[in-house]
Enzyme design. Structure first.
Site, short mmCIF file in Angstrom:
data_model
loop_
_atom_site.label_atom_id
_atom_site.label_comp_id
_atom_site.label_asym_id
_atom_site.label_seq_id
_atom_site.Cartn_x
_atom_site.Cartn_y
_atom_site.Cartn_z
N HIS A 7 0.83 -1.20 0.00
CA HIS A 7 0.00 0.00 0.00
C HIS A 7 0.86 1.26 0.00
O HIS A 7 2.05 1.22 0.30
CB HIS A 7 -0.97 0.03 1.19
CG HIS A 7 -0.34 0.07 2.55
ND1 HIS A 7 -0.11 -1.04 3.32
CD2 HIS A 7 0.11 1.11 3.31
CE1 HIS A 7 0.42 -0.71 4.47
NE2 HIS A 7 0.58 0.61 4.49
N GLU A 43 -8.25 4.48 9.69
CA GLU A 43 -7.74 4.27 8.34
C GLU A 43 -8.75 3.58 7.45
O GLU A 43 -9.59 2.81 7.92
CB GLU A 43 -6.46 3.42 8.39
CG GLU A 43 -6.68 2.07 9.04
CD GLU A 43 -5.38 1.27 9.14
OE1 GLU A 43 -4.51 1.66 9.92
OE2 GLU A 43 -5.27 0.26 8.43
N GLN A 60 -3.92 3.52 1.34
CA GLN A 60 -4.30 3.52 2.77
C GLN A 60 -4.43 4.98 3.20
O GLN A 60 -3.44 5.71 3.25
CB GLN A 60 -3.21 2.82 3.59
CG GLN A 60 -3.51 2.76 5.08
CD GLN A 60 -2.34 2.14 5.84
OE1 GLN A 60 -1.26 2.70 5.87
NE2 GLN A 60 -2.57 0.99 6.45
N HIS A 84 3.89 7.21 3.75
CA HIS A 84 4.82 6.08 3.69
C HIS A 84 4.48 5.17 2.53
O HIS A 84 3.38 5.25 1.97
CB HIS A 84 4.84 5.29 5.00
CG HIS A 84 3.55 4.57 5.32
ND1 HIS A 84 2.53 5.15 6.05
CD2 HIS A 84 3.12 3.32 5.02
CE1 HIS A 84 1.54 4.27 6.19
NE2 HIS A 84 1.87 3.16 5.56
N GLU A 134 7.48 0.72 5.19
CA GLU A 134 6.86 -0.30 6.03
C GLU A 134 6.98 -1.64 5.31
O GLU A 134 6.90 -1.71 4.08
CB GLU A 134 5.39 0.07 6.22
CG GLU A 134 4.57 -0.88 7.08
CD GLU A 134 3.09 -0.46 7.13
OE1 GLU A 134 2.77 0.71 6.85
OE2 GLU A 134 2.26 -1.33 7.42
C1 MC0 Z 1 8.83 11.93 10.08
N1 MC0 Z 1 9.81 12.14 9.19
C2 MC0 Z 1 9.47 11.63 8.02
C3 MC0 Z 1 8.20 11.08 8.22
N2 MC0 Z 1 7.83 11.28 9.50
N3 MC0 Z 1 10.11 11.58 6.85
C4 MC0 Z 1 9.47 10.98 5.82
N4 MC0 Z 1 8.24 10.45 5.94
C5 MC0 Z 1 7.57 10.47 7.12
N5 MC0 Z 1 6.36 9.93 7.23
C6 MC0 Z 1 11.06 12.85 9.44
C7 MC0 Z 1 10.80 14.26 9.94
O1 MC0 Z 1 10.60 15.16 8.87
C8 MC0 Z 1 12.06 14.55 10.69
O2 MC0 Z 1 13.08 14.93 9.81
C9 MC0 Z 1 12.43 13.21 11.31
O3 MC0 Z 1 11.76 12.20 10.48
C10 MC0 Z 1 11.91 13.05 12.72
O4 MC0 Z 1 10.53 13.33 12.71
P1 MC0 Z 1 9.75 13.73 14.04
O5 MC0 Z 1 8.34 14.04 13.70
O6 MC0 Z 1 10.49 14.76 14.77
O7 MC0 Z 1 9.89 12.46 14.90
P2 MC0 Z 1 8.95 11.30 15.20
O8 MC0 Z 1 9.03 11.14 16.66
O9 MC0 Z 1 7.60 11.44 14.59
O10 MC0 Z 1 9.67 10.09 14.49
C11 MC0 Z 1 9.56 9.89 13.11
C12 MC0 Z 1 9.37 8.38 12.87
C13 MC0 Z 1 8.02 8.00 13.54
C14 MC0 Z 1 9.37 8.11 11.39
C15 MC0 Z 1 10.52 7.61 13.53
O11 MC0 Z 1 7.00 8.78 12.98
C16 MC0 Z 1 7.70 6.54 13.45
O12 MC0 Z 1 8.18 5.72 14.23
N6 MC0 Z 1 6.84 6.15 12.45
C17 MC0 Z 1 6.42 4.74 12.29
C18 MC0 Z 1 5.03 4.53 12.76
C19 MC0 Z 1 4.00 5.29 11.96
O13 MC0 Z 1 4.34 6.21 11.20
N7 MC0 Z 1 2.70 4.97 12.17
C20 MC0 Z 1 1.58 5.61 11.49
C21 MC0 Z 1 1.09 4.79 10.38
P3 MC0 Z 1 13.99 16.23 10.08
O14 MC0 Z 1 14.95 16.27 8.92
O15 MC0 Z 1 13.06 17.37 10.14
O16 MC0 Z 1 14.67 15.93 11.39
S1 MC0 Z 1 0.29 3.34 10.97
C22 MC0 Z 1 0.06 2.34 9.64
O17 MC0 Z 1 0.44 2.67 8.57
C23 MC0 Z 1 -0.67 1.05 9.83
C24 MC0 Z 1 -1.61 0.92 10.91
C25 MC0 Z 1 -0.60 0.01 8.77
O18 MC0 Z 1 0.02 0.24 7.73
O19 MC0 Z 1 -1.20 -1.08 8.95
#
Ligand code: MC0
Length: 153
Positions: A7, A43, A60, A84, A134
């Protein structure tokens, strides 16, 4: 080992409005809807096509349900848009170990529950050219033959 685009995750402020856009503009229908409390999202999965490993590819649409969730932080920083990409695999733990062995940070120590009963792990966007990535093992099917094997050089 990675057999399809599972997705594309799209962050949106209003899930119902986004669903209406994709239905009215392209004709895509919602195949599944759920709330994932752990990930902090409501979602909708819009099925685009089946794939030759027996899986499917979806859009998604993701609306945050908490201000401290990753999608809420993304919306505050970037606005609506692609959040993503997700690759499908028959063995998410094996794929995560293989990719992690190549220096990419795996954000989940063990697979977590994903949409439609799937198992998921996320890879750090900073190790993936700025793309939050992912890996997904669908609930309904295991691995498929003929896919590239990342454990082999
Ligand atoms: C954050 N960053 C991204 C980003 N989100 N870059 C690209 N794409 C994204 N989606 C970048 C920011 O711009 C920043 O860069 C740095 O990562 C840190 O971002 P932050 O906002 O300060 O920090 P956090 O605490 O949000 O950590 C970012 C991180 C986190 C990606 C590690 O969001 C995470 O663990 N995501 C995985 C879980 C997730 O996203 N769940 C939602 C979808 P700079 O350069 O400014 O420092 S759930 C889902 O999709 C499901 C249920 C499913 O598929 O079944």
């Amino acid at each position: 080992m990675l057999t399809r685009i599972d997705h594309i995750g799209i962050a949106c402020a209003d899930l119902d409005a986004s669903v209406a856009f994709y239905r009215d503009t392209y004709g895509f229908e919602v195949a599944h809807e759920e709330v994932n409390e752990e990930q902090g999202v409501r979602e909708a999965m819009l099925r685009v096509n089946g794939t030759d490993d027996g899986g499917a590819t979806y859009l998604q649409l993701l609306e945050p349900v908490r201000d401290d969730s990753p999608v809420a932080r993304f919306l505050a920083r970037h606005g609506e848009g692609v959040h993503h990409i997700a690759f499908g695999t028959g063995d998410v733990a094996g794929a995560a170990a293989a990719v992690g062995g190549r220096g990419v940070r795996v954000l989940d120590a063990a697979p977590r529950p994903g949409t439609m009963g799937s198992s998921i792990v996320f890879l750090h966007p900073k190790d993936c050219g700025g793309v939050l990535t992912e890996l997904v093992q669908a609930a309904a099917h295991g691995g498929a033959g003929g896919e590239p094997d990342l454990t082999q050089e």
